[in-house]
Design a protein around this motif. Structure first.
Motif, PDB file in Angstrom:
ATOM      1  N   VAL A 125      62.061 -22.854 -65.009  1.00 55.01           N
ATOM      2  CA  VAL A 125      62.819 -21.669 -64.596  1.00 55.01           C
ATOM      3  C   VAL A 125      62.078 -20.942 -63.476  1.00 55.01           C
ATOM      4  O   VAL A 125      62.691 -20.501 -62.494  1.00 55.01           O
ATOM      5  CB  VAL A 125      63.054 -20.720 -65.800  1.00 55.01           C
ATOM      6  N   ARG A 126      60.766 -20.818 -63.624  1.00 57.83           N
ATOM      7  CA  ARG A 126      59.958 -20.164 -62.588  1.00 57.83           C
ATOM      8  C   ARG A 126      60.095 -20.896 -61.258  1.00 57.83           C
ATOM      9  O   ARG A 126      60.235 -20.274 -60.207  1.00 57.83           O
ATOM     10  CB  ARG A 126      58.482 -20.118 -63.000  1.00 57.83           C
ATOM     11  N   GLU A 127      60.052 -22.225 -61.301  1.00 62.60           N
ATOM     12  CA  GLU A 127      60.177 -23.008 -60.066  1.00 62.60           C
ATOM     13  C   GLU A 127      61.585 -22.898 -59.482  1.00 62.60           C
ATOM     14  O   GLU A 127      61.752 -22.786 -58.274  1.00 62.60           O
ATOM     15  CB  GLU A 127      59.808 -24.462 -60.334  1.00 62.60           C
ATOM     16  N   GLU A 128      62.587 -22.925 -60.339  1.00 63.28           N
ATOM     17  CA  GLU A 128      63.974 -22.815 -59.880  1.00 63.28           C
ATOM     18  C   GLU A 128      64.220 -21.473 -59.183  1.00 63.28           C
ATOM     19  O   GLU A 128      64.871 -21.415 -58.134  1.00 63.28           O
ATOM     20  CB  GLU A 128      64.935 -22.963 -61.059  1.00 63.28           C
ATOM     21  N   LEU A 129      63.694 -20.400 -59.764  1.00 62.69           N
ATOM     22  CA  LEU A 129      63.928 -19.059 -59.224  1.00 62.69           C
ATOM     23  C   LEU A 129      62.887 -18.643 -58.182  1.00 62.69           C
ATOM     24  O   LEU A 129      63.051 -17.612 -57.535  1.00 62.69           O
ATOM     25  CB  LEU A 129      63.952 -18.035 -60.365  1.00 62.69           C
ATOM     26  N   GLY A 130      61.817 -19.414 -58.075  1.00 62.88           N
ATOM     27  CA  GLY A 130      60.768 -19.084 -57.107  1.00 62.88           C
ATOM     28  C   GLY A 130      59.936 -17.888 -57.516  1.00 62.88           C
ATOM     29  O   GLY A 130      59.536 -17.088 -56.669  1.00 62.88           O
ATOM     30  N   VAL A 131      59.656 -17.763 -58.807  1.00 65.63           N
ATOM     31  CA  VAL A 131      58.892 -16.623 -59.317  1.00 65.63           C
ATOM     32  C   VAL A 131      57.471 -17.065 -59.621  1.00 65.63           C
ATOM     33  O   VAL A 131      57.253 -18.010 -60.385  1.00 65.63           O
ATOM     34  CB  VAL A 131      59.549 -16.055 -60.603  1.00 65.63           C
ATOM     35  N   ASP A 132      56.509 -16.407 -59.004  1.00 64.93           N
ATOM     36  CA  ASP A 132      55.103 -16.652 -59.289  1.00 64.93           C
ATOM     37  C   ASP A 132      54.596 -15.611 -60.268  1.00 64.93           C
ATOM     38  O   ASP A 132      55.193 -14.541 -60.430  1.00 64.93           O
ATOM     39  CB  ASP A 132      54.277 -16.575 -58.008  1.00 64.93           C
ATOM     40  N   THR A 133      53.481 -15.915 -60.896  1.00 66.51           N
ATOM     41  CA  THR A 133      52.846 -14.915 -61.753  1.00 66.51           C
ATOM     42  C   THR A 133      51.873 -14.098 -60.896  1.00 66.51           C
ATOM     43  O   THR A 133      51.553 -14.468 -59.761  1.00 66.51           O
ATOM     44  CB  THR A 133      52.060 -15.581 -62.894  1.00 66.51           C
ATOM     45  N   LYS A 134      51.404 -13.013 -61.471  1.00 60.30           N
ATOM     46  CA  LYS A 134      50.445 -12.180 -60.753  1.00 60.30           C
ATOM     47  C   LYS A 134      49.176 -12.963 -60.460  1.00 60.30           C
ATOM     48  O   LYS A 134      48.579 -12.807 -59.393  1.00 60.30           O
ATOM     49  CB  LYS A 134      50.135 -10.932 -61.599  1.00 60.30           C
ATOM     50  N   GLU A 135      48.793 -13.834 -61.388  1.00 60.44           N
ATOM     51  CA  GLU A 135      47.595 -14.643 -61.193  1.00 60.44           C
ATOM     52  C   GLU A 135      47.758 -15.593 -60.017  1.00 60.44           C
ATOM     53  O   GLU A 135      46.812 -15.838 -59.271  1.00 60.44           O
ATOM     54  CB  GLU A 135      47.270 -15.453 -62.464  1.00 60.44           C
ATOM     55  N   ASP A 136      48.974 -16.136 -59.831  1.00 66.10           N
ATOM     56  CA  ASP A 136      49.231 -17.034 -58.711  1.00 66.10           C
ATOM     57  C   ASP A 136      49.212 -16.268 -57.373  1.00 66.10           C
ATOM     58  O   ASP A 136      48.780 -16.801 -56.365  1.00 66.10           O
ATOM     59  CB  ASP A 136      50.578 -17.719 -58.852  1.00 66.10           C
ATOM     60  N   LEU A 137      49.705 -15.051 -57.406  1.00 61.74           N
ATOM     61  CA  LEU A 137      49.803 -14.263 -56.182  1.00 61.74           C
ATOM     62  C   LEU A 137      48.465 -13.706 -55.731  1.00 61.74           C
ATOM     63  O   LEU A 137      48.185 -13.627 -54.540  1.00 61.74           O
ATOM     64  CB  LEU A 137      50.785 -13.106 -56.371  1.00 61.74           C
ATOM     65  N   TYR A 138      47.635 -13.313 -56.686  1.00 61.11           N
ATOM     66  CA  TYR A 138      46.363 -12.649 -56.355  1.00 61.11           C
ATOM     67  C   TYR A 138      45.185 -13.460 -56.873  1.00 61.11           C
ATOM     68  O   TYR A 138      44.517 -13.082 -57.818  1.00 61.11           O
ATOM     69  CB  TYR A 138      46.327 -11.241 -56.947  1.00 61.11           C
ATOM     70  N   ILE A 139      44.949 -14.563 -56.248  1.00 64.90           N
ATOM     71  CA  ILE A 139      43.808 -15.410 -56.640  1.00 64.90           C
ATOM     72  C   ILE A 139      42.567 -14.772 -56.060  1.00 64.90           C
ATOM     73  O   ILE A 139      42.462 -14.508 -54.869  1.00 64.90           O
ATOM     74  CB  ILE A 139      43.989 -16.842 -56.111  1.00 64.90           C
ATOM     75  N   SER A 140      41.574 -14.513 -56.946  1.00 63.89           N
ATOM     76  CA  SER A 140      40.337 -13.877 -56.443  1.00 63.89           C
ATOM     77  C   SER A 140      39.260 -14.849 -56.145  1.00 63.89           C
ATOM     78  O   SER A 140      39.150 -15.915 -56.548  1.00 63.89           O
ATOM     79  CB  SER A 140      39.817 -12.850 -57.400  1.00 63.89           C
TER      80      SER A 140
END
Length: 140
Positions: A125-140
């Motif tokens: 579902v995440r891949e279908e909708l193109g939704v990333d998690t916060k961890e994916d967006l803000y890799i430290s």
């Protein structure tokens, strides 16, 4: 003329005051608790209710209100509810709310393994909708 008007005003005034004092009203508010109507609800009924709610949500306010109410309960929403919430957030075109759904799940689960299980189950579902998690967006 002004004296005649003054005397008519003075005569009319006590009647208004007496009328108000003669009919006291007592209003007793009846309070409804949201827990009253759903106190015997099973987890399956809860899930069905929120899936239906998110499927019918038409604007961002409704989606956020539903998420707020859903996460306020002392349970972790089922993956079906989370999927419906994600689809509703993307339907109203609010990517940030879709990402925040996973933040809410991360806070509600007891440990990292449960959170990972949600991520794994909702990956298609995440891949279908193109939704990333916060961890994916803000890799430290």
């Amino acid at each position: 003329m002004s004296q005649r008007m003054l005397s008519s005003v003075l005569r009319a005034r006590p009647n208004v005051v007496l009328r108000r004092a003669a009919t006291p009203t007592l209003t007793i508010p009846h309070r409804f608790s949201s827990s009253d109507s759903h106190s015997q609800e099973t987890f399956e009924q809860f899930s069905e209710r929120y899936v239906a709610f998110f499927q019918g949500a038409q604007d961002l306010f409704e989606v956020q209100r539903g998420l707020n109410n859903c996460f306020a309960h002392d349970l972790v929403p089922s993956p079906g509810v989370v999927e419906a919430a994600l689809r509703a957030a993307r339907r109203v075109n609010d990517y940030a709310t879709a990402v925040r759904v996973f933040e809410g799940i991360r806070e509600k689960v007891e440990n990292k393994q449960q959170y990972q299980a949600y991520l794994d189950e909702l990956k298609p579902v995440r891949e279908e909708l193109g939704v990333d998690t916060k961890e994916d967006l803000y890799i430290s």
